[in-house]
Design a protein around this motif. Structure first.
Motif, mmCIF file in Angstrom:
data_model
loop_
_atom_site.group_PDB
_atom_site.id
_atom_site.type_symbol
_atom_site.label_atom_id
_atom_site.label_comp_id
_atom_site.label_asym_id
_atom_site.label_seq_id
_atom_site.Cartn_x
_atom_site.Cartn_y
_atom_site.Cartn_z
ATOM 1 N N GLU A 54 6.018 23.522 10.934
ATOM 2 C CA GLU A 54 6.475 23.505 9.545
ATOM 3 C C GLU A 54 5.718 24.529 8.715
ATOM 4 O O GLU A 54 6.294 25.182 7.834
ATOM 5 C CB GLU A 54 6.316 22.104 8.969
ATOM 6 C CG GLU A 54 7.317 21.096 9.559
ATOM 7 C CD GLU A 54 7.109 19.698 9.011
ATOM 8 O OE1 GLU A 54 5.995 19.409 8.524
ATOM 9 O OE2 GLU A 54 8.066 18.890 9.083
ATOM 10 N N HIS A 55 4.427 24.679 8.961
ATOM 11 C CA HIS A 55 3.628 25.689 8.257
ATOM 12 C C HIS A 55 4.183 27.090 8.539
ATOM 13 O O HIS A 55 4.331 27.905 7.618
ATOM 14 C CB HIS A 55 2.168 25.593 8.690
ATOM 15 C CG HIS A 55 1.336 26.777 8.298
ATOM 16 N ND1 HIS A 55 0.877 26.960 7.011
ATOM 17 C CD2 HIS A 55 0.895 27.855 9.022
ATOM 18 C CE1 HIS A 55 0.179 28.090 6.949
ATOM 19 N NE2 HIS A 55 0.184 28.656 8.149
ATOM 20 N N GLY A 64 14.090 30.583 12.472
ATOM 21 C CA GLY A 64 14.990 29.555 11.962
ATOM 22 C C GLY A 64 14.258 28.242 11.859
ATOM 23 O O GLY A 64 13.025 28.173 11.928
ATOM 24 N N ASN A 65 15.023 27.158 11.686
ATOM 25 C CA ASN A 65 14.421 25.837 11.560
ATOM 26 C C ASN A 65 13.816 25.374 12.882
ATOM 27 O O ASN A 65 14.362 25.649 13.951
ATOM 28 C CB ASN A 65 15.478 24.809 11.120
ATOM 29 C CG ASN A 65 15.946 25.043 9.702
ATOM 30 O OD1 ASN A 65 15.141 25.319 8.816
ATOM 31 N ND2 ASN A 65 17.248 24.946 9.486
ATOM 32 N N PRO A 66 12.701 24.656 12.831
ATOM 33 C CA PRO A 66 12.126 24.085 14.052
ATOM 34 C C PRO A 66 13.042 23.024 14.648
ATOM 35 O O PRO A 66 13.741 22.309 13.923
ATOM 36 C CB PRO A 66 10.806 23.464 13.560
ATOM 37 C CG PRO A 66 10.521 24.116 12.238
ATOM 38 C CD PRO A 66 11.861 24.420 11.645
ATOM 39 N N ASN A 67 13.045 22.923 15.979
ATOM 40 C CA ASN A 67 13.750 21.862 16.697
ATOM 41 C C ASN A 67 12.719 20.856 17.167
ATOM 42 O O ASN A 67 11.876 21.167 18.016
ATOM 43 C CB ASN A 67 14.519 22.430 17.892
ATOM 44 C CG ASN A 67 15.642 23.356 17.465
ATOM 45 O OD1 ASN A 67 16.368 23.044 16.529
ATOM 46 N ND2 ASN A 67 15.765 24.499 18.117
ATOM 47 N N GLY A 78 11.689 29.591 17.137
ATOM 48 C CA GLY A 78 11.863 30.976 17.530
ATOM 49 C C GLY A 78 10.976 31.857 16.671
ATOM 50 O O GLY A 78 10.923 31.692 15.451
ATOM 51 N N VAL A 79 10.266 32.777 17.287
ATOM 52 C CA VAL A 79 9.404 33.710 16.569
ATOM 53 C C VAL A 79 9.604 35.096 17.173
ATOM 54 O O VAL A 79 9.320 35.309 18.361
ATOM 55 C CB VAL A 79 7.917 33.312 16.652
ATOM 56 C CG1 VAL A 79 7.051 34.326 15.903
ATOM 57 C CG2 VAL A 79 7.692 31.912 16.098
ATOM 58 N N LEU A 80 10.148 36.015 16.384
ATOM 59 C CA LEU A 80 10.384 37.395 16.827
ATOM 60 C C LEU A 80 11.132 37.435 18.164
ATOM 61 O O LEU A 80 10.827 38.226 19.055
ATOM 62 C CB LEU A 80 9.058 38.146 16.940
ATOM 63 C CG LEU A 80 8.270 38.316 15.634
ATOM 64 C CD1 LEU A 80 6.969 39.067 15.893
ATOM 65 C CD2 LEU A 80 9.102 39.052 14.589
ATOM 66 N N GLU A 85 7.070 26.718 22.105
ATOM 67 C CA GLU A 85 7.038 25.257 22.034
ATOM 68 C C GLU A 85 5.616 24.804 21.744
ATOM 69 O O GLU A 85 4.703 25.083 22.520
ATOM 70 C CB GLU A 85 7.541 24.615 23.325
ATOM 71 C CG GLU A 85 7.567 23.091 23.235
ATOM 72 C CD GLU A 85 8.304 22.433 24.394
ATOM 73 O OE1 GLU A 85 9.542 22.497 24.419
ATOM 74 O OE2 GLU A 85 7.615 21.872 25.253
ATOM 75 N N PHE A 86 5.453 24.120 20.616
ATOM 76 C CA PHE A 86 4.176 23.516 20.266
ATOM 77 C C PHE A 86 4.184 22.070 20.731
ATOM 78 O O PHE A 86 5.179 21.362 20.581
ATOM 79 C CB PHE A 86 3.958 23.557 18.749
ATOM 80 C CG PHE A 86 3.760 24.942 18.192
ATOM 81 C CD1 PHE A 86 2.494 25.483 18.102
ATOM 82 C CD2 PHE A 86 4.835 25.692 17.737
ATOM 83 C CE1 PHE A 86 2.294 26.753 17.584
ATOM 84 C CE2 PHE A 86 4.657 26.952 17.226
ATOM 85 C CZ PHE A 86 3.380 27.492 17.137
#
Length: 272
Positions: A54-55, A64-67, A78-80, A85-86
């Motif tokens: 969320e941060h 986009g939004n976290p799943n 998704g990042v770049l 997955e955290f």
């Protein structure tokens, strides 16, 4: 370091998560083996994984939004262009008829124990670059090319039978050897594969078939009692002769054809 990981490290510096985010699993293993990086990364922390995602989302660092997968304490973003997955560090317990675990927050060592193989327990700190071998076995097994489970292999495979297919895939992808007792545990636990969905089995098998060592993996699947659980038709090929024009039975002939198709660069459909 992948640009996505650099962005995450940058956006979490001088926050409560600095120094607490650990890249874990295949990305660390493949980096140490000098293999090409993937576009999928797992990050574990002792804390709230959703809060980190969320941060990053609020800071404009995600695609986009976290799943969120609240039951497992994980969240994917998704990042770049990369999938990250955290996961909250956790321990797991399983019901006999399911591979979906009951989870509870735990330490990094507990989290390492619940993973499939020791070489996949290695962690690298996203901020400092520190390499961590939480069980004290991962680096040694990686350097000697030994596929070993963190816990007794019978327990590891009973808890999540999909790991038996992963063992075969990793063995032939990496050219490693099974640790003592691991093959015997797979053979004993092979009926447990019946609780795994056809889709997950297909995914693992497809990855084996796409590798140059596909025929070796097929022989291993047969010897370990796994092939009969999802494709018993292949066992019927054993010992079937083909007359004076063929020196191999149908099984070995089929695998020879598979080798030749792979050598010629055949696509998955042709290999199947």
């Amino acid at each position: 370091m992948h640009p996505a990981l650099e962005r995450i490290a940058e956006l979490t510096r001088k926050t409560e998560w600095e120094g607490r985010l650990w890249l874990v699993g295949g990305a660390v293993r493949d980096e140490l083996l000098g293999l090409p990086p993937s576009a999928d990364y797992d990050i574990v922390l002792k804390g709230d994984a959703l809060a980190v995602a969320e941060h990053l989302f609020r800071a404009g660092g995600t695609d986009g939004n976290p799943n969120t997968y609240a039951r497992f304490g994980t969240v994917a973003v998704g990042v770049l262009g990369a999938t990250i997955e955290f996961a909250t560090a956790r321990r797991e317990s399983y019901d006999p008829d399911s591979r979906k675990p009951h989870v509870e927050p735990a330490t990094l060592i507990d989290d390492a124990r619940r993973r499939d193989f020791t070489a996949n327990t290695l962690m690298r700190n996203l901020h400092s670059g520190q390499l961590l071998d939480p069980l004290g076995m991962g680096l040694a097994d990686l350097h000697t090319g030994v596929l070993r489970t963190p816990l007794d292999p019978a327990q590891t495979f009973h808890d999540d039978p999909l790991r038996m297919l992963r063992a075969v895939r990793f063995r032939w992808r990496l050219g490693w050897e099974y640790a003592p007792g691991l093959a015997e545990a797979i053979l004993a636990e092979s009926p447990r594969l019946d609780i795994i969905s056809r889709e997950r089995i297909r995914e693992e098998w497809t990855k084996m078939l796409l590798h140059p060592t596909a025929s070796d993996a097929m022989r291993d699947l047969l010897a370990l009692g796994l092939l009969s659980r999802f494709a018993p038709e292949f066992e019927a090929m054993l010992g079937v002769t083909q007359g004076k024009w063929h020196h191999l039975d149908v099984w070995d002939h089929t695998l020879l054809v598979l080798d030749n198709v792979i050598q010629d660069g055949g696509h998955l459909g042709l290999r199947l």
